[in-house]
Motif scaffolding. Structure first.
Motif, PDB file in Angstrom:
ATOM      1  N   GLU A  24       0.850  -1.179   0.000  1.00 32.34           N
ATOM      2  CA  GLU A  24       0.000   0.000   0.000  1.00 32.34           C
ATOM      3  C   GLU A  24       0.889   1.232   0.000  1.00 32.34           C
ATOM      4  OE1 GLU A  24      -3.255   0.186  -0.271  1.00 32.34           O
ATOM      5  OE2 GLU A  24      -3.442  -1.997  -0.388  1.00 32.34           O
ATOM      6  N   ILE A  25       0.344   2.361  -0.456  1.00 33.96           N
ATOM      7  CA  ILE A  25       1.165   3.544  -0.661  1.00 33.96           C
ATOM      8  C   ILE A  25       1.839   4.008   0.635  1.00 33.96           C
ATOM      9  CG2 ILE A  25      -0.905   4.997  -0.502  1.00 33.96           C
ATOM     10  CD1 ILE A  25       2.362   5.746  -2.435  1.00 33.96           C
ATOM     11  N   GLY A  26       1.125   3.988   1.766  1.00 34.73           N
ATOM     12  CA  GLY A  26       1.724   4.414   3.028  1.00 34.73           C
ATOM     13  C   GLY A  26       2.882   3.523   3.440  1.00 34.73           C
ATOM     14  N   GLU A  27       2.699   2.220   3.287  1.00 32.61           N
ATOM     15  CA  GLU A  27       3.758   1.264   3.607  1.00 32.61           C
ATOM     16  C   GLU A  27       4.944   1.443   2.668  1.00 32.61           C
ATOM     17  OE1 GLU A  27       4.367  -3.614   3.954  1.00 32.61           O
ATOM     18  OE2 GLU A  27       2.517  -2.764   3.107  1.00 32.61           O
ATOM     19  N   ALA A  28       4.649   1.711   1.395  1.00 28.45           N
ATOM     20  CA  ALA A  28       5.710   1.904   0.403  1.00 28.45           C
ATOM     21  C   ALA A  28       6.564   3.119   0.735  1.00 28.45           C
ATOM     22  CB  ALA A  28       5.099   2.059  -0.989  1.00 28.45           C
ATOM     23  N   VAL A  29       5.927   4.183   1.218  1.00 28.25           N
ATOM     24  CA  VAL A  29       6.653   5.397   1.598  1.00 28.25           C
ATOM     25  C   VAL A  29       7.534   5.123   2.814  1.00 28.25           C
ATOM     26  CG1 VAL A  29       6.415   7.761   2.454  1.00 28.25           C
ATOM     27  CG2 VAL A  29       4.919   6.943   0.624  1.00 28.25           C
ATOM     28  N   ASP A  30       6.978   4.462   3.816  1.00 24.36           N
ATOM     29  CA  ASP A  30       7.751   4.163   5.025  1.00 24.36           C
ATOM     30  C   ASP A  30       8.981   3.317   4.708  1.00 24.36           C
ATOM     31  OD1 ASP A  30       6.380   5.530   7.024  1.00 24.36           O
ATOM     32  OD2 ASP A  30       4.891   3.946   7.247  1.00 24.36           O
ATOM     33  N   LYS A  31       8.808   2.315   3.872  1.00 24.75           N
ATOM     34  CA  LYS A  31       9.945   1.454   3.529  1.00 24.75           C
ATOM     35  C   LYS A  31      11.005   2.241   2.772  1.00 24.75           C
ATOM     36  CE  LYS A  31      11.328  -2.803   1.141  1.00 24.75           C
ATOM     37  NZ  LYS A  31      12.403  -2.992   2.127  1.00 24.75           N
ATOM     38  N   ALA A  32      10.584   3.131   1.865  1.00 27.00           N
ATOM     39  CA  ALA A  32      11.541   3.938   1.107  1.00 27.00           C
ATOM     40  C   ALA A  32      12.353   4.835   2.042  1.00 27.00           C
ATOM     41  CB  ALA A  32      10.810   4.776   0.058  1.00 27.00           C
ATOM     42  N   ILE A  33      11.697   5.394   3.044  1.00 22.55           N
ATOM     43  CA  ILE A  33      12.411   6.224   4.027  1.00 22.55           C
ATOM     44  C   ILE A  33      13.404   5.368   4.813  1.00 22.55           C
ATOM     45  CG2 ILE A  33      12.177   7.614   6.120  1.00 22.55           C
ATOM     46  CD1 ILE A  33       9.508   8.625   5.069  1.00 22.55           C
ATOM     47  N   ASN A  34      12.949   4.206   5.267  1.00 27.29           N
ATOM     48  CA  ASN A  34      13.804   3.329   6.070  1.00 27.29           C
ATOM     49  C   ASN A  34      15.006   2.811   5.275  1.00 27.29           C
ATOM     50  OD1 ASN A  34      12.073   3.619   8.262  1.00 27.29           O
ATOM     51  ND2 ASN A  34      10.896   1.787   7.763  1.00 27.29           N
ATOM     52  N   ASP A  35      14.804   2.613   3.966  1.00 26.16           N
ATOM     53  CA  ASP A  35      15.868   2.052   3.125  1.00 26.16           C
ATOM     54  C   ASP A  35      16.825   3.110   2.579  1.00 26.16           C
ATOM     55  OD1 ASP A  35      14.775  -0.423   3.526  1.00 26.16           O
ATOM     56  OD2 ASP A  35      13.773  -0.550   1.574  1.00 26.16           O
ATOM     57  N   MET A  36      16.536   4.368   2.850  1.00 27.26           N
ATOM     58  CA  MET A  36      17.379   5.435   2.303  1.00 27.26           C
ATOM     59  C   MET A  36      18.780   5.360   2.895  1.00 27.26           C
ATOM     60  SD  MET A  36      16.537   9.525   2.084  1.00 27.26           S
ATOM     61  CE  MET A  36      15.341   9.232   0.775  1.00 27.26           C
ATOM     62  N   PRO A  37      19.817   5.438   2.052  1.00 24.47           N
ATOM     63  CA  PRO A  37      21.200   5.393   2.556  1.00 24.47           C
ATOM     64  C   PRO A  37      21.458   6.459   3.619  1.00 24.47           C
ATOM     65  CG  PRO A  37      21.175   5.121   0.184  1.00 24.47           C
ATOM     66  CD  PRO A  37      19.767   5.461   0.584  1.00 24.47           C
ATOM     67  N   ALA A  38      22.294   6.112   4.576  1.00 22.65           N
ATOM     68  CA  ALA A  38      22.531   6.983   5.723  1.00 22.65           C
ATOM     69  C   ALA A  38      23.190   8.299   5.347  1.00 22.65           C
ATOM     70  CB  ALA A  38      23.383   6.249   6.759  1.00 22.65           C
ATOM     71  N   ASP A  39      23.908   8.344   4.223  1.00 22.08           N
ATOM     72  CA  ASP A  39      24.621   9.568   3.857  1.00 22.08           C
ATOM     73  C   ASP A  39      23.802  10.503   2.987  1.00 22.08           C
ATOM     74  OD1 ASP A  39      24.615   7.953   1.613  1.00 22.08           O
ATOM     75  OD2 ASP A  39      26.647   8.517   0.980  1.00 22.08           O
ATOM     76  N   TYR A  40      22.544  10.185   2.737  1.00 23.42           N
ATOM     77  CA  TYR A  40      21.698  11.071   1.928  1.00 23.42           C
ATOM     78  C   TYR A  40      21.377  12.344   2.714  1.00 23.42           C
ATOM     79  CZ  TYR A  40      20.675   8.109  -2.123  1.00 23.42           C
ATOM     80  OH  TYR A  40      20.776   7.396  -3.289  1.00 23.42           O
ATOM     81  N   GLU A  41      21.487  13.473   2.060  1.00 27.76           N
ATOM     82  CA  GLU A  41      21.241  14.758   2.720  1.00 27.76           C
ATOM     83  C   GLU A  41      19.804  14.902   3.197  1.00 27.76           C
ATOM     84  OE1 GLU A  41      22.547  18.283   0.739  1.00 27.76           O
ATOM     85  OE2 GLU A  41      24.338  17.328  -0.093  1.00 27.76           O
ATOM     86  N   ILE A  42      18.863  14.389   2.427  1.00 26.08           N
ATOM     87  CA  ILE A  42      17.455  14.603   2.745  1.00 26.08           C
ATOM     88  C   ILE A  42      16.921  13.571   3.733  1.00 26.08           C
ATOM     89  CG2 ILE A  42      17.085  15.608   0.463  1.00 26.08           C
ATOM     90  CD1 ILE A  42      15.510  13.086  -0.291  1.00 26.08           C
ATOM     91  N   ARG A  43      17.723  12.594   4.104  1.00 26.87           N
ATOM     92  CA  ARG A  43      17.247  11.484   4.937  1.00 26.87           C
ATOM     93  C   ARG A  43      16.708  11.965   6.287  1.00 26.87           C
ATOM     94  NH1 ARG A  43      19.507   7.850   8.771  1.00 26.87           N
ATOM     95  NH2 ARG A  43      18.500   5.785   8.722  1.00 26.87           N
ATOM     96  N   MET A  44      17.470  12.746   7.019  1.00 27.47           N
ATOM     97  CA  MET A  44      17.043  13.189   8.340  1.00 27.47           C
ATOM     98  C   MET A  44      15.809  14.078   8.258  1.00 27.47           C
ATOM     99  SD  MET A  44      18.845  11.549  10.379  1.00 27.47           S
ATOM    100  CE  MET A  44      18.228  12.335  11.867  1.00 27.47           C
ATOM    101  N   PHE A  45      15.730  14.882   7.199  1.00 31.67           N
ATOM    102  CA  PHE A  45      14.562  15.746   7.027  1.00 31.67           C
ATOM    103  C   PHE A  45      13.308  14.898   6.807  1.00 31.67           C
ATOM    104  CE2 PHE A  45      11.699  18.394   4.430  1.00 31.67           C
ATOM    105  CZ  PHE A  45      11.598  19.508   5.246  1.00 31.67           C
ATOM    106  N   LEU A  46      13.407  13.868   5.972  1.00 34.15           N
ATOM    107  CA  LEU A  46      12.257  13.004   5.716  1.00 34.15           C
ATOM    108  C   LEU A  46      11.879  12.220   6.969  1.00 34.15           C
ATOM    109  CD1 LEU A  46      13.017  11.546   2.155  1.00 34.15           C
ATOM    110  CD2 LEU A  46      11.607  13.521   2.768  1.00 34.15           C
ATOM    111  N   MET A  47      12.868  11.712   7.690  1.00 30.29           N
ATOM    112  CA  MET A  47      12.577  10.956   8.903  1.00 30.29           C
ATOM    113  C   MET A  47      11.965  11.843   9.987  1.00 30.29           C
ATOM    114  SD  MET A  47      15.840   8.348   9.219  1.00 30.29           S
ATOM    115  CE  MET A  47      15.040   7.434  10.549  1.00 30.29           C
ATOM    116  N   GLY A  48      12.441  13.068  10.082  1.00 31.23           N
ATOM    117  CA  GLY A  48      11.913  13.990  11.073  1.00 31.23           C
ATOM    118  C   GLY A  48      10.521  14.485  10.755  1.00 31.23           C
ATOM    119  N   ASN A  49      10.115  14.359   9.504  1.00 27.01           N
ATOM    120  CA  ASN A  49       8.771  14.797   9.076  1.00 27.01           C
ATOM    121  C   ASN A  49       8.021  13.636   8.431  1.00 27.01           C
ATOM    122  OD1 ASN A  49       8.865  17.987   9.330  1.00 27.01           O
ATOM    123  ND2 ASN A  49      10.827  17.348   8.459  1.00 27.01           N
TER     124      ASN A  49
END
Length: 299
Positions: A193-218
């Motif tokens: 489902e779309i919500g689950e797909a978004v959560d997994k994409a956030i969780n799978d984002m590489p740790a060195d991505y600049e936008i990672r913390m912003f997405l996780m925080g929001n």
């Protein structure tokens, strides 16, 4: 069909690149698009239209950087009408600029205005590539060789993952955004489902991505924005299919085009009036759609 969440009006693209707190990403995007190397994010002055709706949404991002007025839109479906929409945005923004700077457009001295640069960032799946869209292509001239007195040129840039590698290298947050969208699509193909797909994409984002913390925080806001965009895209897809079906009943190409045109006009009017629930009803209920055609006198 899931209902459109009315609380989250921003797109994820504008949430990332149109925020006061992310000015450095906006500047990086500007530099990547224009081949410049400006370094001070504080030189950006955001002019995004707030609390105003044009064709169903406020403009995504607009800002002035020195002498340039930048109007950026993100589209997940190809829209040949973007030049006229950009013209509407530009008119509103110039009016705001003139009033804020107390410029006299009725005097004998020419006022100085920022240079407009219009860009649509496309990340749909229809396979569209970079192109220039012109307002003049929409003008009816009945075959007469007449030059229009108004022209708008808009640059459309494909920002799907794997496209425009030079731009992606110049603007790392944009490359990471493209990766994120691609991951969501892949998760959806795998049955999420779309919500689950978004959560997994956030969780799978590489740790060195600049936008990672912003997405996780929001995370909650990001999830709701993506769900809203997905639902809107699915609604528009269904409407196009309904238009083709109505046309097929006519048994000819013109009928198909007329069916799509009728639905297109109906949807535009409903969105313009903020009747999003009726847009969804029109997509799924033929009787409701017929009544709406009568209400708006669409033959």
């Amino acid at each position: 069909m899931p209902t459109i969440n009315k609380k989250y009006k921003d797109r994820l693209f504008s949430f990332l690149f149109g925020s006061e707190t992310n000015r450095e990403w906006t500047l990086s995007l500007y530099n990547g698009v224009n081949g410049t190397n400006y370094e001070n994010p504080e030189d950006i002055y955001f002019t995004t239209i707030e609390n105003a709706v044009y064709m169903g949404m406020k403009n995504d991002i607009s800002f002035i950087l020195f002498y340039v007025m930048n109007i950026y839109e993100q589209q997940s479906t190809y829209n040949p009408n973007m030049p006229v929409r950009q013209l509407m945005y530009a008119g509103k923004l110039y009016d705001k600029y003139i009033q804020m700077n107390n410029l006299n457009i009725y005097g004998k001295t020419m006022v100085r205005l920022p240079l407009p640069k219009l860009v649509t960032f496309y990340n749909g799946t229809e396979g569209e590539e970079d192109k220039i869209l012109c307002l003049s292509d929409a003008f009816e001239c009945d075959g007469e060789a007449m030059e229009p007195d108004i022209e708008v040129k808009m640059r459309m840039i494909n920002i799907n993952y794997g496209h425009n590698t030079k731009l992606m290298k110049a603007c790392r947050p944009l490359a990471e955004y493209a990766w994120f969208v691609e991951q969501i699509r892949g998760n959806r193909i795998n049955g999420m489902e779309i919500g689950e797909a978004v959560d997994k994409a956030i969780n799978d984002m590489p740790a060195d991505y600049e936008i990672r913390m912003f997405l996780m925080g929001n995370r909650a806001e990001v999830r709701d924005m993506c769900i809203t965009e997905y639902n809107e895209a699915e609604t528009m897809k269904m409407l196009r299919e309904e238009g083709r079906e109505e046309g097929r009943k006519e048994g000819r190409k013109e009928g198909r085009e007329e069916g799509e045109d009728k639905l297109g006009r109906l949807v535009s009017l409903l969105i313009l009036k903020g009747r999003n629930e009726d847009v969804q009803k029109a997509a799924t209920d033929k009787a409701v759609r017929a009544n709406l055609y009568k209400e708006f006198k669409i033959l």
